[in-house]
Structures are given as C-alpha cells and as structure tokens.
Design an enzyme around this catalytic site. Structure first.
Site, PDB file in Angstrom:
ATOM      1  N   ARG A 122       3.256   6.400  23.394  1.00 41.28           N
ATOM      2  CA  ARG A 122       2.513   5.637  22.436  1.00 41.28           C
ATOM      3  C   ARG A 122       1.159   5.107  22.792  1.00 41.28           C
ATOM      4  O   ARG A 122       0.099   5.081  22.202  1.00 41.28           O
ATOM      5  CB  ARG A 122       3.197   4.210  22.243  1.00 41.28           C
ATOM      6  CG  ARG A 122       2.592   3.132  21.404  1.00 41.28           C
ATOM      7  CD  ARG A 122       3.550   1.920  20.788  1.00 41.28           C
ATOM      8  NE  ARG A 122       4.615   1.651  21.679  1.00 41.28           N
ATOM      9  CZ  ARG A 122       4.556   0.734  22.760  1.00 41.28           C
ATOM     10  NH1 ARG A 122       3.389   0.166  23.197  1.00 41.28           N
ATOM     11  NH2 ARG A 122       5.772   0.373  23.501  1.00 41.28           N
ATOM     12  N   TYR A 156     -10.000   2.340  -2.910  1.00 41.06           N
ATOM     13  CA  TYR A 156      -8.644   3.046  -3.104  1.00 41.06           C
ATOM     14  C   TYR A 156      -7.799   1.618  -3.268  1.00 41.06           C
ATOM     15  O   TYR A 156      -7.885   0.723  -2.332  1.00 41.06           O
ATOM     16  CB  TYR A 156      -8.143   3.643  -1.753  1.00 41.06           C
ATOM     17  CG  TYR A 156      -6.725   4.189  -2.020  1.00 41.06           C
ATOM     18  CD1 TYR A 156      -6.051   4.577  -3.006  1.00 41.06           C
ATOM     19  CD2 TYR A 156      -5.867   3.409  -0.724  1.00 41.06           C
ATOM     20  CE1 TYR A 156      -4.724   4.651  -2.942  1.00 41.06           C
ATOM     21  CE2 TYR A 156      -4.614   3.791  -0.555  1.00 41.06           C
ATOM     22  CZ  TYR A 156      -3.887   4.345  -1.939  1.00 41.06           C
ATOM     23  OH  TYR A 156      -2.508   4.604  -1.680  1.00 41.06           O
ATOM     24  N   ASP A 173     -15.593   4.558   4.737  1.00 43.10           N
ATOM     25  CA  ASP A 173     -14.463   5.413   4.703  1.00 43.10           C
ATOM     26  C   ASP A 173     -14.981   6.766   3.846  1.00 43.10           C
ATOM     27  O   ASP A 173     -15.404   6.836   2.997  1.00 43.10           O
ATOM     28  CB  ASP A 173     -13.552   4.567   3.353  1.00 43.10           C
ATOM     29  CG  ASP A 173     -12.207   5.654   3.221  1.00 43.10           C
ATOM     30  OD1 ASP A 173     -12.282   6.477   3.242  1.00 43.10           O
ATOM     31  OD2 ASP A 173     -11.369   4.737   2.738  1.00 43.10           O
ATOM     32  N   LYS A 224      -5.944  13.813   3.571  1.00 40.39           N
ATOM     33  CA  LYS A 224      -6.769  14.513   2.487  1.00 40.39           C
ATOM     34  C   LYS A 224      -7.720  15.673   2.897  1.00 40.39           C
ATOM     35  O   LYS A 224      -6.773  16.640   3.442  1.00 40.39           O
ATOM     36  CB  LYS A 224      -7.471  13.308   1.945  1.00 40.39           C
ATOM     37  CG  LYS A 224      -7.243  11.946   1.646  1.00 40.39           C
ATOM     38  CD  LYS A 224      -5.747  12.135   0.781  1.00 40.39           C
ATOM     39  CE  LYS A 224      -5.530  10.432   0.699  1.00 40.39           C
ATOM     40  NZ  LYS A 224      -4.007  10.482   0.201  1.00 40.39           N
TER      41      LYS A 224
END
Ligand code: P1T
Length: 386
Positions: free
Chosen positions: A52, A104, A176, A201
C-alpha cells in the site's frame, strides 16, 4: 532523472522510470505482484515494507508521469476520482474550492454529495473568464480546480492567467489535464501547482484499465500525497501500473494521430447539414480558439456536436457501426457519448441547461482508426437524420 529530462518527450515517455531491470536486464518493468516484502531484521529492509506504501511497478509509473508533466513527484491512484478525492484531503473543514462550472459530472457529484458532507464548500464559475475566478476567491479558499478543455463543452481556461490570480491570493491551482495529455498541454509550465489526470483515458490509451494521478510541484505536496496513499489506500495496482507504463510509451505517436484525426472529423462535422453546432477548440469560430492555439500544442481529438433533439441523437447513436456508444474517452477506438444521460446525468437537467449540455448533444472521442473510415461511419449515421 535530471539527466533524462534533457531528452525529448517521446524519448522520456519510453525511458524515464523504465531503466532495464537490474537483476535480469528485462527492458520492461516487471509487475511486482507482492503485497509485502521480506525484512532483513527488525527495522531494516530494502526500502519496501508493504505494497500500500510502495510497489516498484507503481514507483516506475510515477517517475514516468512526473517526468512527462514536468513535476517534482507523482502519485498514482485507482481511478481519476480516487485521485481527486486524495487531492481534497489536503483541505480541512471550512475550506473553500473554486471549480470550473463545466467539469466531468462525476467530479461535481463527488464535491457536492461527498466532500460537502465534510465541511468543504464549492463555488462553480466559468473559469474561461479569469476575472470570475478572482471574484470567487474568499479568505478561506485553498484550491482552484479547473478542467481545460472542459468535458463536454470544450471550453478553454487561460491557465497562466488563472495561476497568476491564484498565486496572488495564496491559493493553489490544480488542472485536470485528462482531455489533452501532457503531449498537448503542459499546465505546470504555465503555473499550475498540481496536475491531475484520469489516466483511464489518453495516458492509458487502450481502454483497458482505470487509473488516476496527481503530479505535484512542491515537497510538502509529495509528503502529503504519499501519506494519503499510505493512510487511505486508494492506490493503483501493480498490474494496472504496468498497463499504463505500456500505454505511455506510445503516447507521442498516438496523440499526433488523435490530433490529426480530431481536426479532420471536426472539419467534416462543422457545416454538415444534420449538425447544429460543433464544439472543438481547433475551429476558428470556437470562442477561445486563439488561446487554445497559444496554450496547447494541438487541439486533440475530443469534440461535441449538437444534433438538435434526443431522438435525433439516439437515431445517430443507434446507426453507428464502427464507432461505439460508450462512456469514457481517449482510447484508440472512436467512442460516442451522450452526456445528458451518461457523463453528466448526475448534475441534473437544470445544471445541464446552465452549461448548454442539451439532450441533442453528442460527444465524440475520435480514435486513431483510418480517418476515412471514421468519417464514413459518422457520415452514414448523420445521413439518416435527414
Ligand atoms: O473515470 P475516472 O478514471 O475515475 O476519472 C474521472 C474523470 C476525471 N476527469 C475527467 C476530465 C474525466 O473525463 C473523468 C472521467 N470521464 C468519463 C468517464 C467520461 O466519459 O467523460
């Protein structure tokens, strides 16, 4: 890494963070499928304790993305939303965020329906008008978060102008950069403090893995987000880190082709008798075309078009053969999306009306198939609309 930064973008995409494996010489970074690491004695280890916290495959990816965005550290998360959630943890109850009004739909949903419950407040403004950002900043504002180009209306924000406003007020700017990728836009060079991506993406590019990243510019951010990765655990898996490293190696050639195909498809759709309006920053009539030309090194392959009504949008979507109706974007295949019922369903009819997201709006993520084939498929579907 300082050495490697002298290289060009395509070279860095292939080599940075990805030196041959020391043990075997393998030219690809191995997928370290381990949750833990043997320790030599109490308090002594090889720099890895538990996956982690750190994993060598994820480390390689983070170094690669850090280099491509020109940052000082990068932190990979399980999705774009997990990355934005992690970014919110740098704030405390009572802090305020100014956000692009057209982001978004999932970003606005998370801010308003999750983060607002923890005492953060959000003001949405049209950040393509930089003075509106200045007017929205309050003493308790900690962050300005922008998308440029916006999803799905393709509005452009002047990153340098907004960065200057933020810094004059002691506020950080996050950008972004999902729609363009670092190949076509470098927000940190324009003054951004944090770059965020849905790596799902263009960075991945093959529609086969979710992911998100925060690229930082300051040591205290690196410390913070490493701590958040360790404490909250929304990290990217080794396998998906590998997929992303593999995708990034071809980012430069893919983006060149995306950009060329995007321009050709936008020109085809613009002025087509079945299309009311095309939203693409590469078109001279786009309101921020000059800014896009200055700030970006290409226009990319995301565009939207208004077909007039839901019925016409649906007939168009149903008539496609090569292009798929699907959520997401940025893969090698051309995808069509209906924002009103898909990506921006969560913001409600009123929210969509404010932004100009009509029921007839169709978003296109232009892929890298032969552009003649893409145009032929879009053309035959449009022809059915009369
Ligand atoms: O889907 P995820 O990897 O969690 O990323 C969220 C996200 C963040 N920012 C932008 C600009 C995005 O477009 C997205 C996700 N977008 C879609 C799924 C879509 O079809 O627009």
């Amino acid at each position: 890494m300082a050495e490697a930064k002298k290289h060009g973008f395509a070279t860095r995409a292939i080599h940075d963070g990805q030196a041959p494996d020391e043990l075997t010489g393998a030219v690809n970074v191995p997928i370290y499928l381990t949750s833990t690491y043997q320790q030599e004695e109490i308090g002594r280890n090889k720099g890895y304790e538990y996956a982690r916290l750190t994993n060598p495959t994820r480390d390689a990816l983070e170094e690669s993305l850090c280099s491509l965005e020109g940052g000082t550290s990068a932190h990979a998360f399980a999705s774009g939303m997990a990355a934005i959630t992690a970014m919110c943890t740098m704030m405390k109850m009572g802090d305020h965020v100014v956000c692009s009004d057209n982001v978004y739909g999932g970003t606005a949903r998370m801010f308003d329906k999750v983060m607002a419950n923890y005492g953060l407040t959000f003001t949405y403004v049209d950040t393509s008008e930089a003075e509106k950002v200045a007017a929205a900043i309050r003493p308790e504002t900690k962050l300005v978060h922008i998308e440029t180009p916006t999803n799905p209306m393709m509005g452009i924000t002047d990153i340098r102008a907004v960065a200057d406003i933020c810094h004059a007020h002691g506020v950080e700017l996050s950008v972004d950069n999902t729609f363009l990728s670092p190949y076509l836009q470098q927000p940190i060079a324009l003054g951004a403090d944090i770059v965020m991506h849905s790596t799902t993406k263009f960075l991945n590019g093959h529609s086969d893995g979710l992911g998100g990243v925060l690229v930082c510019t300051k040591p205290e951010q690196a410390e913070r987000f490493r701590f958040v990765q360790k404490c909250t655990g929304g990290i990217l898996s080794p396998f998906e880190s590998y997929l992303l490293l593999r995708g990034v190696k071809t980012l430069a050639v893919r983006m060149k082709q995306h950009d060329a195909n995007g321009r050709a498809v936008a020109n085809f759709l613009n002025g087509h008798r079945a299309v009311k309006r095309v939203f693409y920053p590469g078109l001279a009539e786009h309101p921020q075309h000059e800014l896009a030309k200055r700030q970006q090194s290409g226009f990319g392959s995301m565009l939207s078009m208004d077909l007039g009504t839901l019925e016409r949008a649906n007939l168009f979507a149903k008539s496609l053969g090569l292009c798929y109706l699907a959520e997401s974007l940025g893969g090698v295949e051309t995808l069509i999306c209906h924002p009103a019922s898909m990506t921006h369903a969560a913001i409600g009819a009123e929210g969509r009306a404010r932004l100009g997201i009509t029921d007839g709006l169709i978003r296109v993520s232009v892929g890298i198939e032969d552009v003649e084939d893409i145009v032929a498929d879009l053309g035959q579907a449009l022809a059915r609309l009369g």
